[in-house]
Motif scaffolding. Sequence first.
Motif, mmCIF file in Angstrom:
data_model
loop_
_atom_site.group_PDB
_atom_site.id
_atom_site.type_symbol
_atom_site.label_atom_id
_atom_site.label_comp_id
_atom_site.label_asym_id
_atom_site.label_seq_id
_atom_site.Cartn_x
_atom_site.Cartn_y
_atom_site.Cartn_z
ATOM 1 N N ILE A 5 66.272 55.150 99.496
ATOM 2 C CA ILE A 5 66.854 53.816 99.403
ATOM 3 C C ILE A 5 66.478 53.299 98.026
ATOM 4 O O ILE A 5 65.309 53.040 97.758
ATOM 5 N N LEU A 6 67.492 53.212 97.160
ATOM 6 C CA LEU A 6 67.239 52.985 95.733
ATOM 7 C C LEU A 6 67.592 51.552 95.360
ATOM 8 O O LEU A 6 68.763 51.179 95.342
ATOM 9 N N ASN A 7 66.555 50.764 95.073
ATOM 10 C CA ASN A 7 66.790 49.412 94.559
ATOM 11 C C ASN A 7 66.932 49.523 93.053
ATOM 12 O O ASN A 7 65.958 49.830 92.368
ATOM 13 N N ALA A 12 59.345 45.278 92.492
ATOM 14 C CA ALA A 12 58.663 46.018 93.568
ATOM 15 C C ALA A 12 58.691 45.222 94.866
ATOM 16 O O ALA A 12 58.814 45.786 95.958
ATOM 17 N N ALA A 13 58.630 43.895 94.753
ATOM 18 C CA ALA A 13 58.664 43.052 95.961
ATOM 19 C C ALA A 13 60.005 43.199 96.670
ATOM 20 O O ALA A 13 60.076 43.299 97.900
ATOM 21 N N PRO A 41 66.358 46.140 84.204
ATOM 22 C CA PRO A 41 66.240 44.701 84.439
ATOM 23 C C PRO A 41 65.482 44.367 85.723
ATOM 24 O O PRO A 41 65.598 45.094 86.717
ATOM 25 N N ALA A 42 64.728 43.258 85.704
ATOM 26 C CA ALA A 42 63.986 42.811 86.901
ATOM 27 C C ALA A 42 64.947 42.445 88.019
ATOM 28 O O ALA A 42 64.603 42.539 89.192
ATOM 29 N N SER A 43 66.159 41.978 87.647
ATOM 30 C CA SER A 43 67.204 41.688 88.634
ATOM 31 C C SER A 43 68.545 41.969 87.973
ATOM 32 O O SER A 43 68.620 42.019 86.734
ATOM 33 N N ILE A 44 69.588 42.164 88.763
ATOM 34 C CA ILE A 44 70.909 42.498 88.225
ATOM 35 C C ILE A 44 71.853 41.353 88.551
ATOM 36 O O ILE A 44 72.209 41.138 89.718
ATOM 37 N N GLU A 45 72.224 40.600 87.519
ATOM 38 C CA GLU A 45 73.004 39.370 87.705
ATOM 39 C C GLU A 45 74.108 39.244 86.656
ATOM 40 O O GLU A 45 74.567 38.135 86.370
ATOM 41 N N SER A 46 74.474 40.383 86.053
ATOM 42 C CA SER A 46 75.542 40.342 85.046
ATOM 43 C C SER A 46 76.055 41.753 84.782
ATOM 44 O O SER A 46 75.434 42.730 85.201
ATOM 45 N N ASP A 149 64.583 34.859 93.466
ATOM 46 C CA ASP A 149 64.164 33.832 94.432
ATOM 47 C C ASP A 149 64.239 34.366 95.857
ATOM 48 O O ASP A 149 63.790 33.697 96.802
ATOM 49 N N LEU A 150 64.805 35.570 95.987
ATOM 50 C CA LEU A 150 64.941 36.179 97.319
ATOM 51 C C LEU A 150 63.933 37.304 97.533
ATOM 52 O O LEU A 150 64.008 38.030 98.519
ATOM 53 N N GLU A 151 62.973 37.435 96.611
ATOM 54 C CA GLU A 151 61.958 38.485 96.754
ATOM 55 C C GLU A 151 61.134 38.282 98.028
ATOM 56 O O GLU A 151 60.796 39.230 98.721
#
Length: 248
Positions: A5-7, A12-13, A41-46, A149-151
Motif C-alpha cells: 500500500i503505497l502512499n 509517515a503519519a 512532496p510532504a503532500s500532493i496538492e497540485s 490537516d488529515l494526518e
Amino acid sequence: MKLCILNPNTSAAMTAKIGAQARRVASPGTQILAVNPTMGPASIESHYDDAVAVLGVLEEIRKAEAQGCDGYVIACFGDPGLRAAREAATGPVIGIAEAAMHAASFLATGFSVVTTLTRTCVIAEHLAQAYGMNGFCRNIHGTDIPVLDLEGDNPPAYATIRAACEHALAVDRSAAIVLGCAGMSDLAARLSGELGVPVIDGVGVAVRLVESLVALNLSTSKRGDYAPPLPKPYVGLTSGFAWPARHA
Ligand code: 5HY
C-alpha cells in the motif's frame, strides 16, 4: 498474499493511517506493507506535486518487487504514476481514485466527489474522464482542507467534510459520495452512517480489488503498453531508474 500500500507523499503519519485502514479491510492472511517514498512532496496538492511524486512511487515499486509483493495500491487520489507503475510491477496495481469511482458506479447512478483543496478538483475531473466515469461523476467539491490537516484526528475538518457531502448530495442529485483523499479513508464508515448513503473510501476498495485479482491469478498484461520499460541510458538524478531496474 503480500500487498504493498503505497502512499505517494512523504508523510509517515498519513502512511500509518492508510496502513491501518488497509489492515482493517484486508482478508485474513493478507500481509500489508504500507510504505511512502523517502523523497518527494510532504503532500500532493497540485500537478507539480503529482509529477515530482511519481519518481518516489516508482522507487517504492522497485523496492517492493524485490520484497516479493503480489499487488499494489497507489494510495493518493490523484493516482500518481499509475500507468508507469503498471509497467514496472509484476502484480496488479490499482489507484484509489480509480477504485472508488468504479465502486461508486456499481452503487449509484450518480456520485459526487468531496476532496481537499479546490485547486485539485481538476485533477479528479481529468481522472473521471480518463476512467470513463463522466456519466456517473456528477460533480467534484473542494473543501480547502490541506491534506496534512488529515494526518491525525481532526473534528473541525470532519464537520467541514460532512457539510460538503450534505451539500453535494443536495445540489448534485447524486446518491453516493467518493472521498477524494487517502487521508479521509478512516471517515467513510461514520459519514456513511450519518448521511445514509454509500460514502466510499478508495483505500479499502482498492485493497479488496487487488486481493481479488491476485486470488484470481490475474495480473497486468505485459503485452503492449504495460510491457516492462525499454532498456536505455537514464542520466543525472534519474540514472538509477534505468531498466532493468537494479535490485538492491
Ligand atoms: C491524497 N494528495 O490522497 C491526495 C489528495 C488530493 O497527498 N494524498 C495526497 O488532494 O488530491
